[in-house]
Design an enzyme around this catalytic site. Structure first.
Site, mmCIF file in Angstrom:
data_model
loop_
_atom_site.group_PDB
_atom_site.id
_atom_site.type_symbol
_atom_site.label_atom_id
_atom_site.label_comp_id
_atom_site.label_asym_id
_atom_site.label_seq_id
_atom_site.Cartn_x
_atom_site.Cartn_y
_atom_site.Cartn_z
ATOM 1 N N ARG A 67 -11.492 -1.656 10.352
ATOM 2 C CA ARG A 67 -10.061 -0.307 10.450
ATOM 3 C C ARG A 67 -11.194 -0.110 12.476
ATOM 4 O O ARG A 67 -11.659 -0.097 12.103
ATOM 5 C CB ARG A 67 -10.906 0.762 10.350
ATOM 6 C CG ARG A 67 -10.692 0.884 8.547
ATOM 7 C CD ARG A 67 -9.535 0.657 7.562
ATOM 8 N NE ARG A 67 -8.646 1.719 8.070
ATOM 9 C CZ ARG A 67 -8.060 2.267 7.230
ATOM 10 N NH1 ARG A 67 -8.571 2.266 6.302
ATOM 11 N NH2 ARG A 67 -6.908 3.376 7.572
ATOM 12 N N GLY B 227 2.636 1.369 -3.333
ATOM 13 C CA GLY B 227 2.099 1.770 -4.283
ATOM 14 C C GLY B 227 1.549 3.163 -4.371
ATOM 15 O O GLY B 227 1.885 4.593 -5.583
ATOM 16 N N GLY C 284 -2.124 -4.909 20.087
ATOM 17 C CA GLY C 284 -0.852 -3.940 21.333
ATOM 18 C C GLY C 284 -1.647 -3.364 22.514
ATOM 19 O O GLY C 284 -2.551 -4.512 22.772
ATOM 20 N N PHE D 185 -14.541 -0.718 16.240
ATOM 21 C CA PHE D 185 -14.991 -0.507 17.643
ATOM 22 C C PHE D 185 -16.510 -0.060 18.141
ATOM 23 O O PHE D 185 -17.036 -0.750 18.707
ATOM 24 C CB PHE D 185 -13.213 0.819 18.326
ATOM 25 C CG PHE D 185 -12.717 0.521 18.644
ATOM 26 C CD1 PHE D 185 -11.996 -0.632 18.509
ATOM 27 C CD2 PHE D 185 -11.809 1.686 19.279
ATOM 28 C CE1 PHE D 185 -10.811 -1.315 19.038
ATOM 29 C CE2 PHE D 185 -10.981 0.996 19.543
ATOM 30 C CZ PHE D 185 -9.934 -0.092 19.626
ATOM 31 N N THR E 115 -0.701 5.814 18.311
ATOM 32 C CA THR E 115 -1.506 7.179 18.255
ATOM 33 C C THR E 115 -2.619 7.422 16.849
ATOM 34 O O THR E 115 -1.605 6.505 16.117
ATOM 35 C CB THR E 115 -1.653 8.583 18.696
ATOM 36 O OG1 THR E 115 -0.321 8.777 18.285
ATOM 37 C CG2 THR E 115 -1.425 8.370 20.156
ATOM 38 N N TYR F 276 0.681 -1.268 -0.013
ATOM 39 C CA TYR F 276 -0.103 -0.057 -0.412
ATOM 40 C C TYR F 276 0.805 1.404 0.121
ATOM 41 O O TYR F 276 1.429 1.899 -0.968
ATOM 42 C CB TYR F 276 -0.782 0.294 1.631
ATOM 43 C CG TYR F 276 -2.064 1.004 0.973
ATOM 44 C CD1 TYR F 276 -3.178 1.052 0.436
ATOM 45 C CD2 TYR F 276 -1.444 2.091 2.199
ATOM 46 C CE1 TYR F 276 -3.757 2.457 0.556
ATOM 47 C CE2 TYR F 276 -2.962 3.355 2.005
ATOM 48 C CZ TYR F 276 -3.656 3.004 0.925
ATOM 49 O OH TYR F 276 -4.459 3.809 1.224
ATOM 50 N N ASP F 277 2.164 1.064 1.302
ATOM 51 C CA ASP F 277 2.745 2.230 1.108
ATOM 52 C C ASP F 277 3.692 2.694 -0.165
ATOM 53 O O ASP F 277 3.436 4.011 -0.483
ATOM 54 C CB ASP F 277 3.458 2.169 1.952
ATOM 55 C CG ASP F 277 2.687 1.865 4.039
ATOM 56 O OD1 ASP F 277 1.945 1.765 3.513
ATOM 57 O OD2 ASP F 277 3.949 2.073 4.501
HETATM 58 N N1 UDP Z 1 -6.168 -1.442 15.157
HETATM 59 C C1 UDP Z 1 -6.696 -2.058 16.792
HETATM 60 N N2 UDP Z 1 -8.210 -2.849 16.749
HETATM 61 C C2 UDP Z 1 -9.212 -2.433 15.775
HETATM 62 C C3 UDP Z 1 -8.321 -2.182 14.287
HETATM 63 C C4 UDP Z 1 -7.253 -1.340 14.589
HETATM 64 O O1 UDP Z 1 -6.150 -2.143 17.822
HETATM 65 O O2 UDP Z 1 -10.076 -3.853 15.839
HETATM 66 C C5 UDP Z 1 -5.279 -0.512 15.360
HETATM 67 C C6 UDP Z 1 -4.232 -0.460 14.316
HETATM 68 O O3 UDP Z 1 -3.237 -1.462 15.084
HETATM 69 C C7 UDP Z 1 -4.104 0.299 14.433
HETATM 70 C C8 UDP Z 1 -4.890 2.017 14.949
HETATM 71 O O4 UDP Z 1 -5.569 0.905 14.971
HETATM 72 O O5 UDP Z 1 -2.550 0.834 15.333
HETATM 73 C C9 UDP Z 1 -6.147 2.153 13.086
HETATM 74 O O6 UDP Z 1 -5.578 1.168 12.597
HETATM 75 P P1 UDP Z 1 -7.267 1.253 11.085
HETATM 76 O O7 UDP Z 1 -6.248 -0.203 10.687
HETATM 77 O O8 UDP Z 1 -8.373 2.085 11.672
HETATM 78 O O9 UDP Z 1 -5.762 2.187 10.171
HETATM 79 P P2 UDP Z 1 -3.895 2.192 9.801
HETATM 80 O O10 UDP Z 1 -3.426 1.204 11.083
HETATM 81 O O11 UDP Z 1 -4.578 2.470 8.156
HETATM 82 O O12 UDP Z 1 -3.815 3.588 10.353
#
Ligand code: UDP
Length: 326
Positions: free
Chosen positions: A201, A163, A220, A206, A225, A160-161
């Site tokens: 996402r 690309g 994690g 959530f 953030t 992705y990045d």
């Molecule tokens: N994330 C999370 N729980 C989830 C989905 C994502 O803790 O159910 C975390 C993910 O590891 C990341 C952040 O939320 O640190 C944003 O993830 P997302 O996939 O929404 O966007 P991106 O990582 O592409 O910014």
């Protein structure tokens, strides 16, 4: 305002469908191009009834014939009359873009080449939906447009990045070689109506989990953030960039500088939904960026744009949307 013929690739997706809605309301002729890989017909059903909107099921990896004629209810319009191209087509959620990484790369790289060929031929202005992911796991915060990034070229996010990074390069090379009028925006995390509940996402996961009283899955320790921009703010920024002075090419960050940990987001969603959900912790995906926050000085100066909707209000609106569809 003069009505334009506008192409939107990825027009059935989350951002694309929100953009098409505004462009159609303004009376423009809008051609939505989408292969429905992550885009969804549900997002554009209302638009399909409008006489100034058409949907074409097409994968932008394949070239579009320059003899193409678009048949609107009010008459045919040749592709040669296109004035603006918004190139939004590409799966954007890690679970989707990692499923077939080679296809993801082709979508970004071959896709933008096909769109640039049209822009070159027709003199259309082309706007590329680039991403904060070009900064990778950023070592400076907030990230401004001069930062060259820290992407792991061989990691699972690279399809992705990289690309999107190559796409930016191609836009600027087409501009330098052929004087194509280009606009590059770097989109930070965005949320709101028309997100797919299965998108994976953090915001959609959530809210859907909270509404169902399921466990909230924090990856994690939840201290990483993100800065979340509500979709109407983002679309406003995107359109301002597209319609900006011909000397403005970007890249321009468009996002909300309010920075939150993932754990803070989980707590806010639980509070606003009044959910009985509990937070559970799961492994952090590889190369997950630690801190992400846009510096939007440039967008403020050049586009007179800044986001208006703050996280609490945006999450409430998004909750309403998910309540209606799940
Ligand atoms: N994330 C999370 N729980 C989830 C989905 C994502 O803790 O159910 C975390 C993910 O590891 C990341 C952040 O939320 O640190 C944003 O993830 P997302 O996939 O929404 O966007 P991106 O990582 O592409 O910014």
């Amino acid at each position: 305002m003069k009505k334009k013929l506008i192409l939107v690739t990825g027009g059935a997706g989350f951002l694309g469908s929100n953009l098409c809605k505004v462009l159609v309301e303004q009376g423009n002729y809008v051609v939505c191009i989408d292969n429905l890989y992550t885009g969804r017909k549900e997002n554009i059903v209302d638009l399909m009834e409008k006489e100034n909107f058409i949907f074409i099921n097409h994968d932008i990896i394949q070239p579009i014939n320059l003899d193409t004629v678009f048949s609107f209810k009010s008459g045919d319009i040749s592709i040669t009359e296109v004035e603006q191209i918004y190139n939004l087509a590409c799966p954007a959620s890690p679970i989707h873009y990692q499923k077939d990484p080679i296809q993801t790369l082709k979508t970004s790289v071959w896709g933008i080449m096909n769109m640039l060929a049209i822009a070159k031929k027709t003199n259309a202005t082309i706007l590329q939906a680039s991403t904060s992911e070009v900064y990778g796991d950023a070592q400076i915060t907030p990230q401004n447009e001069t930062y060259h990034g820290n992407v792991n070229t061989i990691g699972i996010r690279a399809c992705y990045d990289e690309g999107k990074r190559v796409a930016e390069t191609l836009l600027f090379d087409y501009h330098r070689m052929y004087n194509v009028n280009i606009k590059v925006m770097r989109i930070f995390n965005t949320y709101g109506p028309n997100m797919d509940p299965l998108d994976g996402r953090v915001v959609s996961n959530f809210i859907v989990q909270a509404l169902r009283n399921d466990d909230i899955t924090v990856y994690g320790d939840g201290e990483q953030t993100r800065s979340f921009c509500y979709v109407t703010d983002l679309i406003e920024g995107m359109m301002r960039l597209m319609n900006s002075n011909d000397t403005i090419h970007g890249p321009v960050n468009i996002g909300n500088p309010g920075e939150f940990t993932v754990k803070q987001l989980a707590d806010l969603v639980i509070e606003l939904t009044g959910s009985k959900s509990k937070i559970i912790y799961m492994p952090l995906p590889q190369d997950d960026p630690c801190r992400r926050r846009p510096d939007i000085t440039l967008a403020k100066e050049k586009l007179n744009w800044e986001p208006k909707i703050q996280l609490k209000e945006g999450i409430e609106k998004t909750m309403q949307y998910f309540k209606e569809i799940i």
